[in-house]
Motif scaffolding. Structure first.
Motif, PDB file in Angstrom:
ATOM      1  N   UNK A 184       0.843  -1.209   0.000  1.00  0.00           N
ATOM      2  CA  UNK A 184       0.000   0.000   0.000  1.00  0.00           C
ATOM      3  C   UNK A 184       0.869   1.246   0.000  1.00  0.00           C
ATOM      4  N   UNK A 185       1.949   1.202   0.751  1.00  0.00           N
ATOM      5  CA  UNK A 185       2.804   2.379   0.899  1.00  0.00           C
ATOM      6  C   UNK A 185       3.531   2.730  -0.402  1.00  0.00           C
ATOM      7  N   UNK A 186       3.569   1.818  -1.372  1.00  0.00           N
ATOM      8  CA  UNK A 186       4.178   2.094  -2.666  1.00  0.00           C
ATOM      9  C   UNK A 186       3.205   2.835  -3.588  1.00  0.00           C
ATOM     10  N   UNK A 187       1.926   2.870  -3.222  1.00  0.00           N
ATOM     11  CA  UNK A 187       0.908   3.548  -4.019  1.00  0.00           C
ATOM     12  C   UNK A 187       0.806   5.005  -3.575  1.00  0.00           C
ATOM     13  N   UNK A 188       1.389   5.901  -4.357  1.00  0.00           N
ATOM     14  CA  UNK A 188       1.455   7.325  -4.011  1.00  0.00           C
ATOM     15  C   UNK A 188       0.072   7.926  -3.790  1.00  0.00           C
ATOM     16  N   UNK A 189      -0.883   7.581  -4.637  1.00  0.00           N
ATOM     17  CA  UNK A 189      -2.235   8.142  -4.518  1.00  0.00           C
ATOM     18  C   UNK A 189      -2.898   7.716  -3.206  1.00  0.00           C
ATOM     19  N   UNK A 190      -2.717   6.460  -2.832  1.00  0.00           N
ATOM     20  CA  UNK A 190      -3.294   5.964  -1.576  1.00  0.00           C
ATOM     21  C   UNK A 190      -2.677   6.683  -0.387  1.00  0.00           C
ATOM     22  N   UNK A 191      -1.368   6.846  -0.386  1.00  0.00           N
ATOM     23  CA  UNK A 191      -0.689   7.537   0.716  1.00  0.00           C
ATOM     24  C   UNK A 191      -1.138   8.997   0.790  1.00  0.00           C
TER      25      UNK A 191
ATOM     26  N   UNK B  71       5.287  -2.024   6.617  1.00  0.00           N
ATOM     27  CA  UNK B  71       4.861  -3.352   6.181  1.00  0.00           C
ATOM     28  C   UNK B  71       6.114  -3.990   5.612  1.00  0.00           C
ATOM     29  N   UNK B  72       6.706  -4.905   6.330  1.00  0.00           N
ATOM     30  CA  UNK B  72       7.947  -5.516   5.864  1.00  0.00           C
ATOM     31  C   UNK B  72       9.009  -4.452   5.609  1.00  0.00           C
ATOM     32  N   UNK B  73       9.525  -4.394   4.377  1.00  0.00           N
ATOM     33  CA  UNK B  73      10.542  -3.407   4.014  1.00  0.00           C
ATOM     34  C   UNK B  73       9.952  -2.105   3.497  1.00  0.00           C
ATOM     35  N   UNK B  74       8.641  -2.041   3.357  1.00  0.00           N
ATOM     36  CA  UNK B  74       7.961  -0.861   2.831  1.00  0.00           C
ATOM     37  C   UNK B  74       7.520   0.034   3.987  1.00  0.00           C
ATOM     38  N   UNK B  75       7.591   1.368   3.778  1.00  0.00           N
ATOM     39  CA  UNK B  75       7.230   2.256   4.884  1.00  0.00           C
ATOM     40  C   UNK B  75       6.598   3.546   4.402  1.00  0.00           C
TER      41      UNK B  75
ATOM     42  N   UNK C 105       3.029  17.892  13.143  1.00  0.00           N
ATOM     43  CA  UNK C 105       3.304  19.090  13.933  1.00  0.00           C
ATOM     44  C   UNK C 105       2.012  19.860  14.141  1.00  0.00           C
ATOM     45  N   UNK C 106       1.715  20.144  15.410  1.00  0.00           N
ATOM     46  CA  UNK C 106       0.529  20.928  15.792  1.00  0.00           C
ATOM     47  C   UNK C 106      -0.752  20.447  15.121  1.00  0.00           C
ATOM     48  N   UNK C 107      -0.965  19.141  15.143  1.00  0.00           N
ATOM     49  CA  UNK C 107      -2.221  18.571  14.683  1.00  0.00           C
ATOM     50  C   UNK C 107      -2.334  18.267  13.211  1.00  0.00           C
ATOM     51  N   UNK C 108      -1.253  18.390  12.459  1.00  0.00           N
ATOM     52  CA  UNK C 108      -1.304  18.126  11.018  1.00  0.00           C
ATOM     53  C   UNK C 108      -0.073  17.347  10.558  1.00  0.00           C
ATOM     54  N   UNK C 109      -0.282  16.547   9.520  1.00  0.00           N
ATOM     55  CA  UNK C 109       0.847  15.916   8.838  1.00  0.00           C
ATOM     56  C   UNK C 109       1.424  16.981   7.918  1.00  0.00           C
ATOM     57  N   UNK C 110       2.674  17.373   8.161  1.00  0.00           N
ATOM     58  CA  UNK C 110       3.280  18.448   7.375  1.00  0.00           C
ATOM     59  C   UNK C 110       4.312  17.954   6.374  1.00  0.00           C
ATOM     60  N   UNK C 111       4.690  16.673   6.459  1.00  0.00           N
ATOM     61  CA  UNK C 111       5.644  16.107   5.525  1.00  0.00           C
ATOM     62  C   UNK C 111       5.486  14.590   5.548  1.00  0.00           C
ATOM     63  N   UNK C 112       5.880  13.953   4.466  1.00  0.00           N
ATOM     64  CA  UNK C 112       5.812  12.487   4.405  1.00  0.00           C
ATOM     65  C   UNK C 112       6.844  11.972   3.415  1.00  0.00           C
ATOM     66  N   UNK C 113       7.148  10.691   3.553  1.00  0.00           N
ATOM     67  CA  UNK C 113       8.103  10.054   2.651  1.00  0.00           C
ATOM     68  C   UNK C 113       7.900   8.546   2.693  1.00  0.00           C
ATOM     69  N   UNK C 114       8.220   7.898   1.587  1.00  0.00           N
ATOM     70  CA  UNK C 114       8.205   6.434   1.568  1.00  0.00           C
ATOM     71  C   UNK C 114       9.627   5.884   1.688  1.00  0.00           C
ATOM     72  N   UNK C 115      10.541   6.768   2.050  1.00  0.00           N
ATOM     73  CA  UNK C 115      11.927   6.406   2.327  1.00  0.00           C
ATOM     74  C   UNK C 115      12.228   6.731   3.786  1.00  0.00           C
ATOM     75  N   UNK C 116      13.146   6.024   4.411  1.00  0.00           N
ATOM     76  CA  UNK C 116      13.504   6.350   5.795  1.00  0.00           C
ATOM     77  C   UNK C 116      14.020   7.790   5.898  1.00  0.00           C
ATOM     78  N   UNK C 117      13.625   8.472   6.952  1.00  0.00           N
ATOM     79  CA  UNK C 117      14.073   9.842   7.171  1.00  0.00           C
ATOM     80  C   UNK C 117      15.445   9.847   7.834  1.00  0.00           C
ATOM     81  N   UNK C 118      16.278  10.796   7.462  1.00  0.00           N
ATOM     82  CA  UNK C 118      17.581  10.945   8.112  1.00  0.00           C
ATOM     83  C   UNK C 118      17.410  11.361   9.570  1.00  0.00           C
ATOM     84  N   UNK C 119      16.234  11.865   9.902  1.00  0.00           N
ATOM     85  CA  UNK C 119      15.949  12.306  11.269  1.00  0.00           C
ATOM     86  C   UNK C 119      15.383  11.188  12.140  1.00  0.00           C
ATOM     87  N   UNK C 120      15.156  10.015  11.547  1.00  0.00           N
ATOM     88  CA  UNK C 120      14.583   8.902  12.299  1.00  0.00           C
ATOM     89  C   UNK C 120      13.098   9.084  12.523  1.00  0.00           C
TER      90      UNK C 120
END
Length: 90
Positions: free
Chosen positions: A3-10, A38-42, A48-63
């Motif tokens: 599911x996480x590979x589907x950009x539209x769904x995310x 889900x397994x190797x997919x993420x 921040x303050x009640x909203x999703x302000x950023x997203x990625x399907x790759x691991x963040x350098x910030x953890x």
């Protein structure tokens, strides 16, 4: 394909989170990130303050602040609205 590979769904999932008043209320004081897996997919969400302000399907350098791992079928139930979080965790 996860599911996480589907950009539209995310994108739709994030839009729905940001429209949800309960999500906004519960995360109003949160400044952190949640990594959904889900397994190797993420999907990494910066909240921040009640909203999703950023997203990625790759691991963040910030953890991440929290990581939640589940099987594909459980995430599909959540993303479709067929089940709530409480239905799958209790």
């Amino acid at each position: 394909m996860s599911i996480f590979a589907d950009t539209a769904t995310c994108k739709n999932f994030i839009q729905e989170l940001n429209k949800n008043s309960e999500f906004s209320t519960q995360t109003q004081a949160f400044d952190g990130s949640i990594q959904l897996e889900i397994g190797d997919s993420l999907l990494w969400l910066k909240i921040y303050k009640g909203s999703v302000i950023d997203s990625s399907t790759e691991p963040s350098v910030f953890g991440y602040t929290f990581k939640i791992t589940g099987v594909e079928k459980s995430w599909a139930y959540l993303f479709s609205g067929e089940r709530r979080w409480a239905d799958l965790t209790f």
